[in-house]
Write a protein that holds these residues in place. Structure first.
Motif, mmCIF file in Angstrom:
data_model
loop_
_atom_site.group_PDB
_atom_site.id
_atom_site.type_symbol
_atom_site.label_atom_id
_atom_site.label_comp_id
_atom_site.label_asym_id
_atom_site.label_seq_id
_atom_site.Cartn_x
_atom_site.Cartn_y
_atom_site.Cartn_z
ATOM 1 N N GLY A 95 -2.561 -43.544 -7.400
ATOM 2 C CA GLY A 95 -3.323 -42.847 -6.356
ATOM 3 C C GLY A 95 -4.784 -42.711 -6.759
ATOM 4 O O GLY A 95 -5.085 -42.601 -7.945
ATOM 5 N N ARG A 96 -5.674 -42.738 -5.769
ATOM 6 C CA ARG A 96 -7.105 -42.700 -6.115
ATOM 7 C C ARG A 96 -7.485 -41.406 -6.817
ATOM 8 O O ARG A 96 -6.983 -40.335 -6.493
ATOM 9 N N GLU A 97 -8.355 -41.542 -7.835
ATOM 10 C CA GLU A 97 -8.817 -40.363 -8.559
ATOM 11 C C GLU A 97 -10.217 -39.982 -8.151
ATOM 12 O O GLU A 97 -10.616 -38.830 -8.206
ATOM 13 N N MET A 110 -7.388 -56.832 -2.948
ATOM 14 C CA MET A 110 -7.098 -55.567 -3.635
ATOM 15 C C MET A 110 -8.084 -54.478 -3.254
ATOM 16 O O MET A 110 -9.223 -54.764 -2.881
ATOM 17 N N ASP A 111 -7.626 -53.221 -3.309
ATOM 18 C CA ASP A 111 -8.474 -52.087 -2.947
ATOM 19 C C ASP A 111 -9.550 -51.839 -4.006
ATOM 20 O O ASP A 111 -9.365 -52.167 -5.177
ATOM 21 N N GLY A 112 -10.611 -51.184 -3.570
ATOM 22 C CA GLY A 112 -11.726 -50.909 -4.480
ATOM 23 C C GLY A 112 -11.644 -49.565 -5.165
ATOM 24 O O GLY A 112 -12.618 -49.118 -5.781
ATOM 25 N N ASP A 113 -10.496 -48.877 -5.062
ATOM 26 C CA ASP A 113 -10.426 -47.511 -5.617
ATOM 27 C C ASP A 113 -9.585 -47.411 -6.880
ATOM 28 O O ASP A 113 -9.146 -46.320 -7.249
ATOM 29 N N LEU A 114 -9.328 -48.566 -7.527
ATOM 30 C CA LEU A 114 -8.570 -48.628 -8.778
ATOM 31 C C LEU A 114 -7.080 -48.320 -8.597
ATOM 32 O O LEU A 114 -6.375 -48.075 -9.566
ATOM 33 N N SER A 115 -6.615 -48.343 -7.346
ATOM 34 C CA SER A 115 -5.186 -48.088 -7.116
ATOM 35 C C SER A 115 -4.323 -49.291 -7.511
ATOM 36 O O SER A 115 -3.142 -49.136 -7.798
ATOM 37 N N HIS A 116 -4.934 -50.476 -7.466
ATOM 38 C CA HIS A 116 -4.194 -51.696 -7.809
ATOM 39 C C HIS A 116 -4.620 -52.152 -9.196
ATOM 40 O O HIS A 116 -5.688 -52.754 -9.351
HETATM 41 MG MG LIG Z 1 -6.649 -46.305 -1.719
#
Ligand SMILES: [Mg+2]
Ligand SMILES: Nc1nc2c(ncn2[C@@H]2O[C@H](COP(=O)(O)OP(=O)(O)OP(=O)(O)O)[C@@H](O)[C@H]2O)c(=O)[nH]1
Length: 235
Positions: free
Chosen positions: A205-207, A89-95
């Motif tokens: 989407g990343r914030e 999983m991505d580290g930008d809280l998108s998942h």
């Molecule tokens: Mg991302």
């Protein structure tokens, strides 16, 4: 049953702590988190090191070597130990971590891998403008059509793999450096006769922080799909 959650990071200082807390508070099954950071200048690795939690490990690489090799290092690290399931999983809280419970329950129903799918019925994206969503949908359609894949979201970065599936796929053969890694893994899995189950997710989407998508990564993804089409038969 033990799950390893692999999170590649580059400059995710604003997101990583919140993501780790959310995983630990929502995921009900035994797990360990592995962050693979490429010496992010914003100090992501230092934040991870400060989290006093025996459930977290860090691989801190010297250089920014791309998403694919970050995941391969993480998967190899986990395969040497006794994990049964491997989450990407991505580290930008998108998942959103709230999907982890249902994804891990699904993989136990005799699937070889599970995909958190934005483009399956009831899936979707939030906080992306129409252009970003259109680009993502087009990229997905491009890859699915050329490769003849049935999965609806072949570019998804939110996946769970069974140990057995990874052991039979030769990770040394992975050719992608960037985001086409996500398509390559699923395509190779299909070519090896493995079947995946898609569960709908709402991707956010990343914030915070900025995207690592570059022209180089996009061009690689465009030609890599054709490379895969003509070069991969098995493994
Ligand atoms: Mg991302
Ligand atoms: N270790 C490592 N992680 C990376 C690298 N490139 C991207 N990442 C991480 O991979 C994940 C996906 O990258 P993003 O920048 O979110 O890419 P994206 O989702 O296509 O773009 P956004 O619209 O910004 O979300 C994030 O957790 C990144 O920090 C890299 O070269 N090395």
């Amino acid at each position: 049953m033990n799950t390893l959650i692999i999170i590649p990071t580059y400059n995710e200082a604003e997101n990583i702590q919140s993501l780790i807390s959310k995983i630990n508070s929502t995921f009900d099954y035994k797990h360990h988190i592995l962050v693979v950071d490429d010496s992010s200048p914003d100090g992501t690795a230092e934040i991870v090191e400060e989290i006093d939690n025996s459930k977290i490990s860090l691989i801190n690489r010297k250089n920014k070597n791309g998403l694919s090799s970050a995941y391969i290092s993480g998967l190899r690290w986990g395969l040497k130990q006794d994990y049964d399931f491997f989450v990407q999983m991505d580290g930008d809280l998108s998942h959103p971590p709230r999907y982890l419970n249902s994804m891990i329950e699904a993989i136990q129903q005799d699937y070889d891998f599970v995909v958190g799918s934005r483009y399956k019925e009831r899936g979707g994206v939030e906080k992306w403008d129409k252009i970003r969503e259109l680009l993502s949908r087009c990229a997905n359609l491009y890859a699915r059509t050329i490769l003849g894949m049935k999965l609806k979201d072949v570019t998804s970065g939110f996946n769970i793999w069974k140990r057995k599936t990874l052991e039979q796929m030769d990770l040394d053969q992975i050719n992608s450096e960037g985001y086409s890694f996500q398509v390559e893994m699923k395509y190779r899995a299909n070519k090896n006769g493995f079947s995946g189950c898609e569960l709908p997710i709402i991707f956010k989407g990343r914030e915070e922080g900025s995207s690592k998508m570059s022209k180089k990564i996009i061009f690689e993804a465009i030609w890599m799909i054709w490379w895969l089409r003509f070069n991969i038969n098995k493994k």
